[in-house]
Design an enzyme around this catalytic site. Structure first.
Site, PDB file in Angstrom:
ATOM      1  N   GLU A 103      37.770  41.319  44.087  1.00 12.88           N
ATOM      2  CA  GLU A 103      38.405  42.225  45.039  1.00 12.88           C
ATOM      3  C   GLU A 103      39.893  42.230  44.729  1.00 12.88           C
ATOM      4  O   GLU A 103      40.603  41.281  45.063  1.00 12.88           O
ATOM      5  CB  GLU A 103      38.124  41.771  46.476  1.00 12.88           C
ATOM      6  CG  GLU A 103      36.657  41.803  46.852  1.00 12.88           C
ATOM      7  CD  GLU A 103      36.028  43.179  46.730  1.00 12.88           C
ATOM      8  OE1 GLU A 103      36.776  44.187  46.739  1.00 12.88           O
ATOM      9  OE2 GLU A 103      34.797  43.268  46.604  1.00 12.88           O
ATOM     10  N   CYS A 134      46.214  44.618  49.980  1.00 16.70           N
ATOM     11  CA  CYS A 134      45.672  45.193  48.748  1.00 16.70           C
ATOM     12  C   CYS A 134      45.386  46.679  48.896  1.00 16.70           C
ATOM     13  O   CYS A 134      45.382  47.412  47.910  1.00 16.70           O
ATOM     14  CB  CYS A 134      44.420  44.446  48.308  1.00 16.70           C
ATOM     15  SG  CYS A 134      43.070  44.475  49.523  1.00 16.70           S
TER      16      CYS A 134
END
Length: 471
Positions: free
Chosen positions: A213, A247
Protein backbone atom coordinates in the site's frame (compact mmCIF):
# COMPACT_ATOMS: atom_id res chain seq x y z
CA UNK A 1 12.31 -13.70 22.09
CA UNK A 2 13.91 -12.51 18.86
CA UNK A 3 11.72 -12.06 15.79
CA UNK A 4 12.75 -15.33 14.12
CA UNK A 5 11.85 -17.26 17.26
CA UNK A 6 8.49 -15.48 17.48
CA UNK A 7 7.74 -16.36 13.87
CA UNK A 8 8.59 -20.01 14.47
CA UNK A 9 6.41 -20.05 17.60
CA UNK A 10 3.46 -18.53 15.73
CA UNK A 11 3.80 -20.98 12.84
CA UNK A 12 4.01 -23.91 15.27
CA UNK A 13 0.92 -22.65 17.12
CA UNK A 14 -0.96 -22.31 13.84
CA UNK A 15 -0.27 -25.96 13.01
CA UNK A 16 -0.90 -27.12 16.58
CA UNK A 17 -4.24 -25.36 17.04
CA UNK A 18 -5.59 -25.83 13.54
CA UNK A 19 -7.88 -23.46 11.71
CA UNK A 20 -9.37 -20.81 13.98
CA UNK A 21 -13.12 -21.03 14.47
CA UNK A 22 -15.41 -18.11 13.69
CA UNK A 23 -15.90 -17.65 17.42
CA UNK A 24 -12.17 -17.30 18.07
CA UNK A 25 -11.73 -14.89 15.17
CA UNK A 26 -14.58 -12.73 16.49
CA UNK A 27 -13.14 -12.83 20.01
CA UNK A 28 -9.72 -11.69 18.76
CA UNK A 29 -11.28 -8.81 16.84
CA UNK A 30 -13.29 -7.82 19.91
CA UNK A 31 -10.05 -7.71 21.90
CA UNK A 32 -8.65 -5.25 19.36
CA UNK A 33 -11.75 -3.07 19.61
CA UNK A 34 -11.49 -3.03 23.42
CA UNK A 35 -7.82 -2.03 23.19
CA UNK A 36 -8.72 0.97 21.07
CA UNK A 37 -11.62 2.05 23.26
CA UNK A 38 -9.84 1.60 26.57
CA UNK A 39 -6.62 3.28 25.44
CA UNK A 40 -8.10 6.23 23.59
CA UNK A 41 -6.53 8.90 25.80
CA UNK A 42 -3.15 7.15 25.85
CA UNK A 43 -3.19 6.82 22.04
CA UNK A 44 -4.06 10.50 21.59
CA UNK A 45 -1.24 11.46 23.97
CA UNK A 46 1.33 9.23 22.31
CA UNK A 47 0.54 10.38 18.76
CA UNK A 48 0.66 14.02 19.89
CA UNK A 49 4.08 13.45 21.44
CA UNK A 50 5.39 11.83 18.28
CA UNK A 51 4.13 14.58 15.96
CA UNK A 52 4.86 17.46 18.30
CA UNK A 53 1.36 18.82 17.70
CA UNK A 54 -1.60 16.80 16.51
CA UNK A 55 -5.26 17.30 17.32
CA UNK A 56 -6.72 14.78 19.75
CA UNK A 57 -9.93 14.86 17.73
CA UNK A 58 -8.07 14.14 14.49
CA UNK A 59 -6.38 11.15 16.10
CA UNK A 60 -9.69 9.95 17.53
CA UNK A 61 -11.36 10.16 14.11
CA UNK A 62 -8.62 8.77 11.89
CA UNK A 63 -6.66 6.38 14.08
CA UNK A 64 -9.22 5.17 16.63
CA UNK A 65 -12.70 5.40 15.12
CA UNK A 66 -11.13 4.76 11.71
CA UNK A 67 -9.85 1.44 13.06
CA UNK A 68 -12.90 0.37 15.05
CA UNK A 69 -15.13 0.68 11.96
CA UNK A 70 -13.20 -1.86 9.84
CA UNK A 71 -12.84 -4.21 12.81
CA UNK A 72 -16.59 -4.15 13.48
CA UNK A 73 -17.35 -4.68 9.80
CA UNK A 74 -15.08 -7.73 9.66
CA UNK A 75 -16.46 -9.11 12.91
CA UNK A 76 -20.04 -8.82 11.71
CA UNK A 77 -19.45 -10.39 8.28
CA UNK A 78 -16.70 -12.97 8.69
CA UNK A 79 -19.06 -15.92 9.16
CA UNK A 80 -20.51 -15.28 5.71
CA UNK A 81 -17.06 -14.72 4.22
CA UNK A 82 -15.82 -18.05 5.60
CA UNK A 83 -18.44 -20.13 3.79
CA UNK A 84 -17.13 -22.19 0.85
CA UNK A 85 -17.97 -20.64 -2.51
CA UNK A 86 -19.71 -22.98 -4.95
CA UNK A 87 -18.46 -22.91 -8.55
CA UNK A 88 -19.74 -24.58 -11.72
CA UNK A 89 -18.04 -27.73 -12.96
CA UNK A 90 -16.36 -28.05 -16.33
CA UNK A 91 -17.84 -29.69 -18.30
CA UNK A 92 -21.25 -28.85 -16.79
CA UNK A 93 -22.48 -32.44 -17.22
CA UNK A 94 -20.21 -33.49 -14.34
CA UNK A 95 -22.12 -31.22 -11.98
CA UNK A 96 -25.39 -32.68 -13.16
CA UNK A 97 -24.03 -36.13 -12.31
CA UNK A 98 -22.97 -35.11 -8.79
CA UNK A 99 -19.46 -33.65 -9.09
CA UNK A 100 -18.77 -30.49 -7.09
CA UNK A 101 -16.41 -27.53 -7.46
CA UNK A 102 -15.83 -25.02 -4.68
CA UNK A 103 -13.39 -22.51 -3.26
CA UNK A 104 -12.51 -22.76 0.42
CA UNK A 105 -10.93 -19.83 2.24
CA UNK A 106 -8.07 -21.05 4.39
CA UNK A 107 -5.89 -18.98 6.78
CA UNK A 108 -2.45 -18.36 5.33
CA UNK A 109 -0.80 -18.63 8.75
CA UNK A 110 1.40 -15.77 9.97
CA UNK A 111 1.09 -12.33 8.38
CA UNK A 112 3.77 -9.66 8.79
CA UNK A 113 2.57 -6.05 9.06
CA UNK A 114 4.95 -3.15 8.43
CA UNK A 115 2.99 -0.04 9.38
CA UNK A 116 3.94 3.61 8.75
CA UNK A 117 4.15 6.71 10.90
CA UNK A 118 1.45 8.92 9.38
CA UNK A 119 -1.51 7.02 10.86
CA UNK A 120 0.41 4.64 13.10
CA UNK A 121 -2.57 3.10 14.87
CA UNK A 122 -5.06 2.94 12.00
CA UNK A 123 -2.57 1.44 9.56
CA UNK A 124 -1.80 -1.26 12.11
CA UNK A 125 -5.33 -2.11 13.23
CA UNK A 126 -7.18 -1.71 9.90
CA UNK A 127 -5.15 -4.48 8.19
CA UNK A 128 -5.67 -6.62 11.29
CA UNK A 129 -9.41 -6.60 10.57
CA UNK A 130 -8.84 -8.72 7.46
CA UNK A 131 -5.89 -10.64 8.90
CA UNK A 132 -7.78 -11.80 11.99
CA UNK A 133 -11.06 -12.34 10.12
CA UNK A 134 -9.17 -14.73 7.85
CA UNK A 135 -7.94 -16.67 10.90
CA UNK A 136 -4.28 -15.64 10.83
CA UNK A 137 -1.73 -14.65 13.43
CA UNK A 138 0.30 -11.47 13.07
CA UNK A 139 3.69 -9.92 13.69
CA UNK A 140 3.79 -6.12 13.56
CA UNK A 141 6.71 -3.76 12.88
CA UNK A 142 5.57 -0.16 13.52
CA UNK A 143 7.56 2.90 12.46
CA UNK A 144 10.59 4.22 14.31
CA UNK A 145 9.34 7.76 13.54
CA UNK A 146 6.56 7.31 16.11
CA UNK A 147 8.41 5.71 19.03
CA UNK A 148 5.91 6.67 21.75
CA UNK A 149 3.00 5.22 19.77
CA UNK A 150 4.97 2.12 18.78
CA UNK A 151 5.89 1.37 22.38
CA UNK A 152 2.30 1.96 23.48
CA UNK A 153 1.02 -0.50 20.88
CA UNK A 154 3.58 -3.06 22.00
CA UNK A 155 2.29 -2.71 25.57
CA UNK A 156 -1.35 -2.79 24.45
CA UNK A 157 -1.02 -5.95 22.39
CA UNK A 158 1.21 -7.57 24.99
CA UNK A 159 -1.52 -7.18 27.60
CA UNK A 160 -4.30 -8.63 25.44
CA UNK A 161 -2.65 -11.23 23.19
CA UNK A 162 -0.04 -13.91 23.62
CA UNK A 163 3.02 -13.60 21.39
CA UNK A 164 1.74 -16.70 19.59
CA UNK A 165 -1.25 -14.62 18.43
CA UNK A 166 0.04 -11.07 17.87
CA UNK A 167 3.55 -9.76 18.52
CA UNK A 168 4.98 -6.25 18.09
CA UNK A 169 8.62 -5.74 17.11
CA UNK A 170 9.99 -2.24 17.71
CA UNK A 171 13.26 -0.76 16.52
CA UNK A 172 14.82 1.18 13.68
CA UNK A 173 15.75 0.54 10.05
CA UNK A 174 18.01 -2.41 10.92
CA UNK A 175 15.16 -4.22 12.66
CA UNK A 176 12.82 -3.26 9.83
CA UNK A 177 15.11 -4.77 7.23
CA UNK A 178 15.47 -7.99 9.23
CA UNK A 179 11.69 -8.11 9.69
CA UNK A 180 11.08 -7.84 5.93
CA UNK A 181 13.38 -10.83 5.34
CA UNK A 182 11.37 -13.20 7.54
CA UNK A 183 9.58 -16.13 5.90
CA UNK A 184 6.04 -14.96 6.60
CA UNK A 185 3.05 -16.56 4.92
CA UNK A 186 2.10 -13.05 3.73
CA UNK A 187 3.51 -9.56 4.23
CA UNK A 188 1.71 -6.23 4.04
CA UNK A 189 3.76 -3.05 3.82
CA UNK A 190 2.34 0.48 3.93
CA UNK A 191 4.77 3.26 3.11
CA UNK A 192 6.88 4.90 0.45
CA UNK A 193 7.38 3.40 -3.00
CA UNK A 194 11.16 3.75 -2.65
CA UNK A 195 11.16 1.64 0.52
CA UNK A 196 8.68 -0.83 -0.97
CA UNK A 197 11.24 -1.84 -3.58
CA UNK A 198 13.60 -2.97 -0.81
CA UNK A 199 10.78 -4.72 1.09
CA UNK A 200 9.62 -6.59 -1.99
CA UNK A 201 13.19 -7.59 -2.83
CA UNK A 202 13.70 -8.93 0.69
CA UNK A 203 10.37 -10.80 0.66
CA UNK A 204 11.29 -12.38 -2.66
CA UNK A 205 14.14 -14.29 -0.99
CA UNK A 206 11.50 -16.47 0.67
CA UNK A 207 8.85 -16.06 -2.05
CA UNK A 208 6.59 -14.33 0.47
CA UNK A 209 3.45 -12.92 -1.19
CA UNK A 210 3.13 -9.19 -0.55
CA UNK A 211 0.49 -6.52 -0.35
CA UNK A 212 2.00 -3.09 -0.96
CA UNK A 213 0.00 0.00 0.00
CA UNK A 214 2.05 2.89 -1.33
CA UNK A 215 1.10 6.32 -2.66
CA UNK A 216 2.27 8.58 -5.42
CA UNK A 217 0.93 11.80 -6.87
CA UNK A 218 -2.87 11.59 -6.62
CA UNK A 219 -4.39 14.19 -8.99
CA UNK A 220 -7.51 16.30 -8.74
CA UNK A 221 -9.23 17.06 -12.04
CA UNK A 222 -11.45 20.08 -11.55
CA UNK A 223 -14.14 20.04 -14.24
CA UNK A 224 -15.65 23.21 -15.66
CA UNK A 225 -18.98 22.26 -14.09
CA UNK A 226 -17.51 21.96 -10.59
CA UNK A 227 -18.75 24.17 -7.77
CA UNK A 228 -15.52 25.97 -6.84
CA UNK A 229 -16.41 26.70 -3.22
CA UNK A 230 -17.39 23.11 -2.44
CA UNK A 231 -14.50 21.64 -4.41
CA UNK A 232 -11.91 23.92 -2.79
CA UNK A 233 -13.27 23.25 0.70
CA UNK A 234 -13.07 19.48 0.20
CA UNK A 235 -9.69 19.54 -1.51
CA UNK A 236 -8.16 21.76 1.18
CA UNK A 237 -9.68 19.66 3.94
CA UNK A 238 -7.97 16.63 2.42
CA UNK A 239 -4.73 18.55 1.98
CA UNK A 240 -4.62 19.90 5.55
CA UNK A 241 -5.81 16.76 7.34
CA UNK A 242 -2.71 15.47 9.14
CA UNK A 243 -0.90 18.34 7.37
CA UNK A 244 -1.20 16.47 4.09
CA UNK A 245 0.79 13.52 5.44
CA UNK A 246 -1.59 11.03 3.87
CA UNK A 247 -0.89 8.57 1.07
CA UNK A 248 -4.19 9.58 -0.54
CA UNK A 249 -3.83 13.34 -0.08
CA UNK A 250 -4.54 15.33 -3.25
CA UNK A 251 -1.06 15.89 -4.65
CA UNK A 252 -1.85 18.38 -7.41
CA UNK A 253 -4.87 20.05 -9.00
CA UNK A 254 -5.58 20.32 -12.72
CA UNK A 255 -7.98 23.22 -13.20
CA UNK A 256 -9.44 25.01 -16.26
CA UNK A 257 -7.12 27.90 -17.15
CA UNK A 258 -9.83 30.49 -16.54
CA UNK A 259 -10.75 29.14 -13.09
CA UNK A 260 -7.33 29.16 -11.41
CA UNK A 261 -7.89 32.49 -9.63
CA UNK A 262 -11.35 31.41 -8.54
CA UNK A 263 -9.95 28.23 -7.06
CA UNK A 264 -7.25 30.17 -5.21
CA UNK A 265 -9.83 32.53 -3.70
CA UNK A 266 -12.08 29.64 -2.66
CA UNK A 267 -9.13 27.72 -1.19
CA UNK A 268 -8.07 30.78 0.80
CA UNK A 269 -11.59 31.19 2.20
CA UNK A 270 -11.93 27.54 3.15
CA UNK A 271 -8.56 27.44 4.94
CA UNK A 272 -9.37 30.64 6.81
CA UNK A 273 -12.63 29.10 8.02
CA UNK A 274 -10.97 25.85 9.14
CA UNK A 275 -7.86 27.46 10.65
CA UNK A 276 -8.27 31.06 11.84
CA UNK A 277 -4.84 30.49 13.40
CA UNK A 278 -2.12 27.98 12.58
CA UNK A 279 0.95 28.56 14.74
CA UNK A 280 -0.67 27.87 18.11
CA UNK A 281 -3.73 26.02 16.85
CA UNK A 282 -3.93 22.43 18.19
CA UNK A 283 -6.18 21.49 15.26
CA UNK A 284 -3.31 22.02 12.81
CA UNK A 285 -0.84 19.14 12.66
CA UNK A 286 2.94 19.43 12.63
CA UNK A 287 5.24 17.75 10.14
CA UNK A 288 6.51 14.53 11.71
CA UNK A 289 10.28 15.19 11.65
CA UNK A 290 12.84 17.86 10.82
CA UNK A 291 14.09 16.08 7.69
CA UNK A 292 10.55 15.97 6.31
CA UNK A 293 10.05 19.65 7.23
CA UNK A 294 13.18 20.55 5.27
CA UNK A 295 12.13 18.32 2.37
CA UNK A 296 8.73 20.04 2.06
CA UNK A 297 10.04 23.59 2.47
CA UNK A 298 12.70 22.67 -0.08
CA UNK A 299 9.95 21.94 -2.61
CA UNK A 300 8.56 25.44 -2.06
CA UNK A 301 11.97 27.10 -2.34
CA UNK A 302 12.78 25.14 -5.51
CA UNK A 303 9.48 26.08 -7.16
CA UNK A 304 9.89 29.74 -6.22
CA UNK A 305 13.41 29.80 -7.66
CA UNK A 306 12.15 28.29 -10.92
CA UNK A 307 9.43 30.90 -11.42
CA UNK A 308 6.26 29.51 -9.86
CA UNK A 309 3.84 31.80 -8.05
CA UNK A 310 3.66 30.84 -4.36
CA UNK A 311 0.52 31.54 -2.32
CA UNK A 312 0.67 30.93 1.43
CA UNK A 313 -2.77 30.44 2.96
CA UNK A 314 -2.07 31.63 6.49
CA UNK A 315 -3.58 34.26 8.77
CA UNK A 316 -2.50 37.83 8.13
CA UNK A 317 0.59 38.70 10.14
CA UNK A 318 1.19 35.21 11.54
CA UNK A 319 4.90 34.33 11.45
CA UNK A 320 5.74 30.62 11.28
CA UNK A 321 9.50 31.14 11.02
CA UNK A 322 9.86 30.97 14.82
CA UNK A 323 7.82 28.20 16.36
CA UNK A 324 8.06 25.33 18.79
CA UNK A 325 6.81 22.76 16.26
CA UNK A 326 7.32 22.04 12.56
CA UNK A 327 4.18 23.61 11.12
CA UNK A 328 3.97 24.59 7.47
CA UNK A 329 1.06 26.74 6.31
CA UNK A 330 -1.09 25.41 3.47
CA UNK A 331 0.76 26.57 0.36
CA UNK A 332 -0.38 26.71 -3.26
CA UNK A 333 2.18 26.53 -6.07
CA UNK A 334 0.58 27.98 -9.19
CA UNK A 335 1.49 26.84 -12.70
CA UNK A 336 4.34 24.52 -11.69
CA UNK A 337 6.58 23.02 -14.36
CA UNK A 338 7.74 19.44 -14.56
CA UNK A 339 11.34 20.36 -13.77
CA UNK A 340 10.28 21.37 -10.25
CA UNK A 341 10.83 18.82 -7.48
CA UNK A 342 7.29 19.34 -6.24
CA UNK A 343 6.00 17.80 -9.49
CA UNK A 344 8.47 14.91 -9.45
CA UNK A 345 8.02 13.45 -5.96
CA UNK A 346 5.08 12.65 -3.69
CA UNK A 347 4.68 15.75 -1.53
CA UNK A 348 3.32 14.26 1.71
CA UNK A 349 2.79 17.70 3.20
CA UNK A 350 0.45 20.74 3.07
CA UNK A 351 1.71 21.98 -0.31
CA UNK A 352 -0.59 21.87 -3.34
CA UNK A 353 0.49 22.59 -6.93
CA UNK A 354 -2.29 23.95 -9.17
CA UNK A 355 -1.76 23.52 -12.91
CA UNK A 356 -4.04 24.82 -15.68
CA UNK A 357 -5.49 22.98 -18.66
CA UNK A 358 -7.59 24.04 -21.65
CA UNK A 359 -9.37 20.77 -22.47
CA UNK A 360 -10.17 17.80 -20.27
CA UNK A 361 -8.31 15.61 -22.76
CA UNK A 362 -5.20 17.64 -21.98
CA UNK A 363 -5.70 17.00 -18.25
CA UNK A 364 -6.21 13.27 -18.85
CA UNK A 365 -3.08 13.11 -20.99
CA UNK A 366 -1.06 14.74 -18.20
CA UNK A 367 -2.28 12.20 -15.64
CA UNK A 368 -1.60 9.30 -18.03
CA UNK A 369 1.89 10.61 -18.73
CA UNK A 370 2.93 9.81 -15.17
CA UNK A 371 2.88 6.83 -12.81
CA UNK A 372 -0.54 5.44 -11.99
CA UNK A 373 -1.62 7.02 -8.70
CA UNK A 374 -3.18 5.53 -5.59
CA UNK A 375 -6.15 7.88 -5.85
CA UNK A 376 -7.76 10.13 -8.46
CA UNK A 377 -10.37 12.81 -7.77
CA UNK A 378 -12.83 14.35 -10.19
CA UNK A 379 -15.08 17.32 -9.36
CA UNK A 380 -17.98 18.26 -11.61
CA UNK A 381 -21.60 17.66 -12.56
CA UNK A 382 -20.95 16.78 -16.20
CA UNK A 383 -21.77 13.05 -16.36
CA UNK A 384 -20.21 12.57 -19.80
CA UNK A 385 -16.98 14.27 -18.75
CA UNK A 386 -16.88 12.25 -15.53
CA UNK A 387 -17.21 8.99 -17.45
CA UNK A 388 -14.51 10.10 -19.87
CA UNK A 389 -12.14 10.70 -16.95
CA UNK A 390 -13.01 7.38 -15.30
CA UNK A 391 -12.67 5.37 -18.51
CA UNK A 392 -9.49 7.05 -19.71
CA UNK A 393 -7.38 6.98 -16.54
CA UNK A 394 -6.08 4.23 -14.27
CA UNK A 395 -5.75 4.72 -10.50
CA UNK A 396 -5.97 2.53 -7.45
CA UNK A 397 -9.32 4.11 -6.57
CA UNK A 398 -11.44 7.15 -7.34
CA UNK A 399 -13.56 9.56 -5.34
CA UNK A 400 -15.96 11.76 -7.29
CA UNK A 401 -16.76 15.22 -5.89
CA UNK A 402 -14.57 14.71 -2.85
CA UNK A 403 -11.10 13.43 -1.97
CA UNK A 404 -9.83 10.43 0.01
CA UNK A 405 -13.31 9.18 0.97
CA UNK A 406 -13.22 5.96 -1.09
CA UNK A 407 -10.76 4.60 1.49
CA UNK A 408 -13.51 4.76 4.13
CA UNK A 409 -15.84 2.44 2.20
CA UNK A 410 -15.48 -1.05 3.67
CA UNK A 411 -17.41 -2.59 0.78
CA UNK A 412 -14.81 -1.32 -1.71
CA UNK A 413 -11.30 -2.77 -2.17
CA UNK A 414 -8.50 -0.38 -1.29
CA UNK A 415 -5.17 -0.66 -3.05
CA UNK A 416 -2.86 0.79 -5.64
CA UNK A 417 -1.70 -0.17 -9.10
CA UNK A 418 1.92 -0.44 -10.23
CA UNK A 419 4.12 2.09 -8.40
CA UNK A 420 1.21 3.00 -6.10
CA UNK A 421 0.88 -0.56 -4.84
CA UNK A 422 -0.32 -4.09 -5.42
CA UNK A 423 -3.01 -6.15 -3.81
CA UNK A 424 -5.97 -4.69 -1.95
CA UNK A 425 -7.76 -5.02 1.35
CA UNK A 426 -10.74 -3.69 3.37
CA UNK A 427 -13.90 -5.66 4.00
CA UNK A 428 -14.40 -8.90 2.12
CA UNK A 429 -11.46 -8.04 -0.13
CA UNK A 430 -9.19 -7.94 2.91
CA UNK A 431 -10.48 -11.30 4.08
CA UNK A 432 -9.69 -12.76 0.65
CA UNK A 433 -6.30 -11.02 0.44
CA UNK A 434 -5.13 -12.70 3.64
CA UNK A 435 -6.71 -16.07 2.87
CA UNK A 436 -5.51 -18.91 0.69
CA UNK A 437 -8.25 -19.59 -1.84
CA UNK A 438 -8.12 -23.37 -2.02
CA UNK A 439 -9.74 -24.95 -5.08
CA UNK A 440 -11.55 -28.21 -4.25
CA UNK A 441 -13.06 -30.51 -6.90
CA UNK A 442 -15.02 -33.61 -5.84
CA UNK A 443 -15.40 -36.12 -8.65
CA UNK A 444 -18.51 -38.28 -9.14
CA UNK A 445 -18.26 -41.67 -7.48
CA UNK A 446 -19.17 -43.89 -10.42
CA UNK A 447 -16.48 -44.48 -13.04
CA UNK A 448 -18.71 -43.89 -16.05
CA UNK A 449 -17.80 -44.42 -19.71
CA UNK A 450 -16.81 -40.83 -20.65
CA UNK A 451 -14.30 -40.75 -17.79
CA UNK A 452 -12.88 -44.11 -18.79
CA UNK A 453 -12.54 -42.91 -22.37
CA UNK A 454 -10.00 -40.30 -21.25
CA UNK A 455 -7.63 -43.08 -20.12
CA UNK A 456 -5.54 -45.42 -22.26
CA UNK A 457 -5.96 -47.39 -24.37
CA UNK A 458 -7.25 -44.46 -26.45
CA UNK A 459 -10.03 -45.13 -28.93
CA UNK A 460 -13.16 -43.65 -30.50
CA UNK A 461 -14.30 -42.13 -27.20
CA UNK A 462 -11.35 -39.74 -26.82
CA UNK A 463 -11.37 -38.87 -30.51
CA UNK A 464 -15.03 -37.86 -30.20
CA UNK A 465 -14.15 -35.77 -27.11
CA UNK A 466 -11.30 -34.04 -28.93
CA UNK A 467 -13.42 -33.32 -31.97
CA UNK A 468 -15.95 -31.54 -29.76
CA UNK A 469 -13.30 -29.60 -27.85
CA UNK A 470 -11.30 -28.48 -30.87
CA UNK A 471 -14.16 -27.12 -32.95
Amino acid sequence: MDMQAILEAQKAAHLRDGEASAELRIERIDRCIRLLRENRAAIEDAVNIDFGSRSREATAVTDIAGSIGPLKHARDHLRAWMKPERRKTTPAILGMLGAKAEVRYQPKGVVGVISPWNFPVNLTFAPLAGILAAGNRAMIKPSEYTPATSELMKTMFGGAFSEEEIAVITGGPEEGEAFSRLAFDHLIFTGATSVARHVMRAAAENLVPVTLELGGKSPVILGRSADLQTAAARVMNGKTLNAGQICLAPDYVLAPHDRIDGFVDAARASVAQMFPAIKDNPDYTSVIAQRHYERITGYIDDARAKGARIVELKPEGEDLSQQEHRKIAPTLILEPTDDMKVMQEEIFGPVLPVKSYRTVEEAIAYVNGHDRPLGLYYFGDDAAERETVLASTTAGGVTVNDVIMHVAQEELPFGGVGPSGMGSYHGADGFREFSHRKAVFSQIKKDIGPLKALRPPYGPGIRKFLAAQLK
